[in-house]
Design a protein around this motif. Structure first.
Motif, short mmCIF file in Angstrom:
data_model
loop_
_atom_site.label_atom_id
_atom_site.label_comp_id
_atom_site.label_asym_id
_atom_site.label_seq_id
_atom_site.Cartn_x
_atom_site.Cartn_y
_atom_site.Cartn_z
N PRO A 301 -44.01 6.75 1.25
CA PRO A 301 -45.30 7.16 1.88
C PRO A 301 -46.44 6.08 1.97
O PRO A 301 -46.97 5.86 2.98
CB PRO A 301 -45.78 8.31 1.03
CG PRO A 301 -44.46 8.88 0.32
CD PRO A 301 -43.87 7.65 0.23
N VAL A 305 -43.06 5.32 5.90
CA VAL A 305 -41.89 5.53 6.12
C VAL A 305 -41.66 6.86 5.83
O VAL A 305 -41.50 7.32 4.77
CB VAL A 305 -40.66 4.67 5.44
CG1 VAL A 305 -39.29 4.86 5.72
CG2 VAL A 305 -40.96 3.13 5.54
N PRO A 306 -41.15 7.72 6.83
CA PRO A 306 -41.05 9.10 6.99
C PRO A 306 -39.60 9.32 6.17
O PRO A 306 -38.71 8.42 6.19
CB PRO A 306 -40.86 9.84 7.97
CG PRO A 306 -40.69 8.47 9.06
CD PRO A 306 -41.06 7.32 8.39
N ALA A 307 -39.33 10.47 5.60
CA ALA A 307 -38.04 10.74 4.90
C ALA A 307 -37.22 10.71 5.93
O ALA A 307 -37.26 11.53 7.03
CB ALA A 307 -38.22 11.99 4.09
N GLY A 310 -36.00 14.49 7.26
CA GLY A 310 -36.68 15.19 8.26
C GLY A 310 -35.87 15.41 9.45
O GLY A 310 -36.11 16.43 10.01
N CYS A 311 -35.11 14.43 9.81
CA CYS A 311 -34.50 14.43 11.10
C CYS A 311 -32.88 14.45 10.58
O CYS A 311 -32.08 15.00 11.65
CB CYS A 311 -34.82 13.26 11.94
SG CYS A 311 -36.38 13.44 12.62
N ASP A 316 -29.83 22.35 10.87
CA ASP A 316 -30.94 23.25 11.90
C ASP A 316 -31.65 22.08 12.67
O ASP A 316 -32.75 22.40 13.30
CB ASP A 316 -31.83 24.07 11.34
CG ASP A 316 -32.52 23.56 10.15
OD1 ASP A 316 -32.36 22.58 9.68
OD2 ASP A 316 -33.50 23.78 9.49
N LYS A 317 -31.39 20.80 12.41
CA LYS A 317 -32.11 19.73 13.33
C LYS A 317 -31.57 19.48 14.49
O LYS A 317 -30.36 20.04 15.00
CB LYS A 317 -31.86 18.50 12.34
CG LYS A 317 -32.48 18.59 10.89
CD LYS A 317 -33.84 18.75 10.97
CE LYS A 317 -34.72 18.57 9.71
NZ LYS A 317 -33.99 19.33 8.65
N ASN A 318 -32.51 18.52 15.23
CA ASN A 318 -32.03 18.67 16.95
C ASN A 318 -30.55 17.87 16.81
O ASN A 318 -30.23 17.07 16.18
CB ASN A 318 -33.19 17.37 17.13
CG ASN A 318 -33.15 17.19 18.94
OD1 ASN A 318 -32.11 17.14 19.23
ND2 ASN A 318 -34.25 17.01 19.29
N PRO A 319 -30.10 18.70 17.83
CA PRO A 319 -28.51 17.87 17.73
C PRO A 319 -28.44 16.74 18.45
O PRO A 319 -27.27 16.22 18.40
CB PRO A 319 -27.94 19.12 18.89
CG PRO A 319 -29.17 19.70 19.40
CD PRO A 319 -30.02 19.52 18.77
N TYR A 321 -29.99 14.26 16.95
CA TYR A 321 -30.15 13.45 16.00
C TYR A 321 -28.97 13.46 15.13
O TYR A 321 -28.26 14.45 14.62
CB TYR A 321 -31.29 14.14 14.78
CG TYR A 321 -32.71 13.93 15.61
CD1 TYR A 321 -33.15 13.17 16.49
CD2 TYR A 321 -33.62 14.80 14.97
CE1 TYR A 321 -34.40 13.37 17.09
CE2 TYR A 321 -34.99 15.00 15.45
CZ TYR A 321 -35.64 13.97 16.58
OH TYR A 321 -36.48 14.17 17.00
N ILE A 352 -38.32 6.83 18.34
CA ILE A 352 -38.72 7.48 16.99
C ILE A 352 -38.27 6.68 15.84
O ILE A 352 -38.61 6.32 14.69
CB ILE A 352 -38.47 8.91 16.95
CG1 ILE A 352 -39.00 9.74 18.11
CG2 ILE A 352 -38.69 9.36 15.57
CD1 ILE A 352 -38.65 11.28 17.99
#
Lengths: 380, 150
Positions: A301, A305-307, A310-311, A316-319, A321, A352
């Motif tokens: 943080p 830098v995001p975890a 998260g992606c 259930d994440k964007n296919p 990614y 991203i």
């Protein structure tokens, strides 16, 4: 030059001569030479052009180059490679992890002219002008930097093409590392390296994949990604990105542009359906992996830098990614660095990842890559 | 029969929700009432089932699941959901703020959608990357969900 020639002509004339005479005598030879220069500069190209236009110059390869032409071309080529290679920053040791991919690429793209180790070349290739060199005999003539220069930029007038991806010096260095191995390889050794020892019987499009990605989609050599169990949508989008040139790679450009676009979906489906390969054997320390876990699950943080989770973690994440579990650490590391320097595109979401990667240090990248290479998750 | 009833109830819910939004905006003496208008235009786009205000009951494919699926939760927190990020602002009550983007934009669904697509255009130097690669309809659904968080 002009003045010194004119002076001896002017001085012997009488000291009493009119100034006009001096000027006229001094100018006379200059006028004649100027005419020659003008004729040379305008006339000669016209004559050469005329010669070319009426077909005077024979371009047939049957008799080879004139000796003087061959000598001049060799001189110019060797000198240019030597000089331009001065600007190349060669690594002290060549990375051997790219060898399988480089050997696979050699089999697909280079062997057609330069020949596979231990195999006879086609007589047609042997009669090319110039004849493509047998690299086992000639790579020793060049330094690493010079080989890099040749592989990356190709050589004009010879048919030697430039590397298909301009910004992938890492791949060019992998080729240089392979060229250093080449003289030591016999037919079996080469096949072992390039094709994993087996002559693929699969359809050509699939054989192009498995040469480097392995028959089980496990990814050979550490720098080639494992594809087995990867999300189908991501695989397809990546193949399309390679085909469009949105993601650059000399290794991928060759096979992907040779495939019917409608086959890409079938290839993506094939590799997505394979069971994920076993994770890499332990190489990183527990401490490094622990730090990687921290970054992957909580980010950094204080440095925005995001975890990664998260992606990249969870079904259930964007296919689009990609799944990273069990991916080779060396591959992840390389890709993160390419993202960081914005030399890696990909699916339409690539920016991203570039934004996040630009906030990572080399140590962060090593740690997080090691963590994901060890992580395993049941496929969706 | 039961499907019709469900639709009716959904519509009723949705009108109530919209109504309460406008009422709240008027109560707050919102200075930019004209920019509250875009939601009316979006009504025709709106699929009623996605306007549910309560976050946890977000249906699959709704604003919250799109929010999580595309990784927004890595940077933002929305209390009561799986979004626990601490890098970006907490969005738990985004809908009740008077303005967004450090006060430069009115808090409308339209403005939130524009911010999601190109935050860099609205707030130079922003840490958030642009999400304009998402389909417009998904951006609108996320914006609608966020606007509804009171």
């Amino acid at each position: 030059m002009r003045g010194s020639r004119a002076d001896p002509g002017a001085k012997p004339s009488s000291a009493a001569a009119e100034e006009d005479d001096v000027v006229r005598v001094a100018n006379q030879p200059i006028m004649i030479r100027l005419k020659h220069v003008v004729f040379g500069a305008v006339g000669l190209p016209v004559v050469i052009l005329l010669g070319a236009w009426i077909g005077f110059f024979n371009v047939g390869a049957s008799s080879g180059h004139w000796k003087v032409t061959a000598w001049f071309l060799q001189l110019a080529m060797r000198s240019a490679v030597r000089t331009y290679a001065l600007a190349v920053d060669a690594p002290k040791t060549l990375d051997s992890r790219g060898l399988p991919a480089a050997a696979g690429h050699f089999a697909r793209g280079c062997a057609i002219c330069h020949g596979e180790p231990g195999e006879l070349r086609s007589p047609a290739v042997m009669r090319m002008l110039p004849q493509p060199p047998d690299l086992a005999l000639t790579v020793g003539d060049w330094t690493d930097a010079q080989l890099f220069r040749i592989v990356k930029h190709g050589i004009r007038f010879t048919g030697m093409p430039a590397w298909p991806a301009r910004d992938r010096d890492d791949e060019v260095w992998a080729m240089v590392a392979f060229l250093r191995e080449l003289p030591k390889l016999d037919a079996n050794g080469f096949r072992e390296l390039a094709l994993d020892g087996s002559q693929p019987t699969a359809p050509a499009a699939l054989a192009d994949c498995t040469r480097c990605h392995g028959g089980n989609g496990e990814g050979r050599g550490g720098l080639v990604p494992a594809l087995a169990g990867q999300k189908e949508a991501y695989l397809l989008a990546s193949l399309q990105a390679y085909a469009r040139g949105d993601r650059t790679s000399g290794f991928m450009a060759l096979p992907v542009t040779g495939v019917d676009p409608s086959d890409l979906a079938a290839l993506a489906r094939h590799f997505a359906a394979l069971p994920p390969s076993p994770v890499d054997p332990d190489r990183a320390s527990a401490e490094v992996i622990g730090r990687g876990r921290q970054i992957a699950e909580a980010g950094i943080p204080e440095r925005n830098v995001p975890a990664c989770s998260g992606c990249h973690i969870g079904s259930d994440k964007n296919p689009l990614y990609p799944r990273l579990d069990g991916q080779h650490a060396a591959y992840l590391e390389r890709q993160l660095k390419l993202f960081r320097s914005e030399t890696r595109g990909g699916t339409r979401f690539w920016r991203i990842m570039a934004t996040a990667a630009q906030r990572l240090t080399d140590d962060d990248i090593t740690a997080v890559s090691a963590f994901f290479s060890k992580r395993s998750e049941a496929p969706q | 029969m039961s499907a019709n009833t469900g639709l009716l109830v959904g519509c009723a819910f949705w009108f109530l929700a919209k109504g309460s939004c406008w009422a709240a905006a008027e109560e707050l003496g919102h200075q930019r009432t004209e920019v509250v208008k875009p939601p009316i235009a979006s009504v025709s786009l709106a699929a009623p089932q996605f306007s549910n205000v309560a976050a946890p009951q977000d249906p699959p494919g709704g604003g919250l699941s799109l929010f999580l699926r595309n990784g927004c939760g890595a940077c933002h927190t929305i209390r009561g959901t799986d979004a626990h990020g601490t890098i970006g602002p907490d969005l738990s009550h985004l809908g009740s703020r008077t303005a967004i983007g450090a006060g430069i934009l009115p808090n409308t669904e339209e403005a939130i959608a524009r911010f999601i697509a190109r935050p860099d255009l609205l707030k130079p130097g922003v840490k958030m990357p642009a999400f304009d690669m998402l389909p417009q309809i998904e951006i609108r659904m996320i914006a609608r969900y966020l606007k509804a968080l009171q």
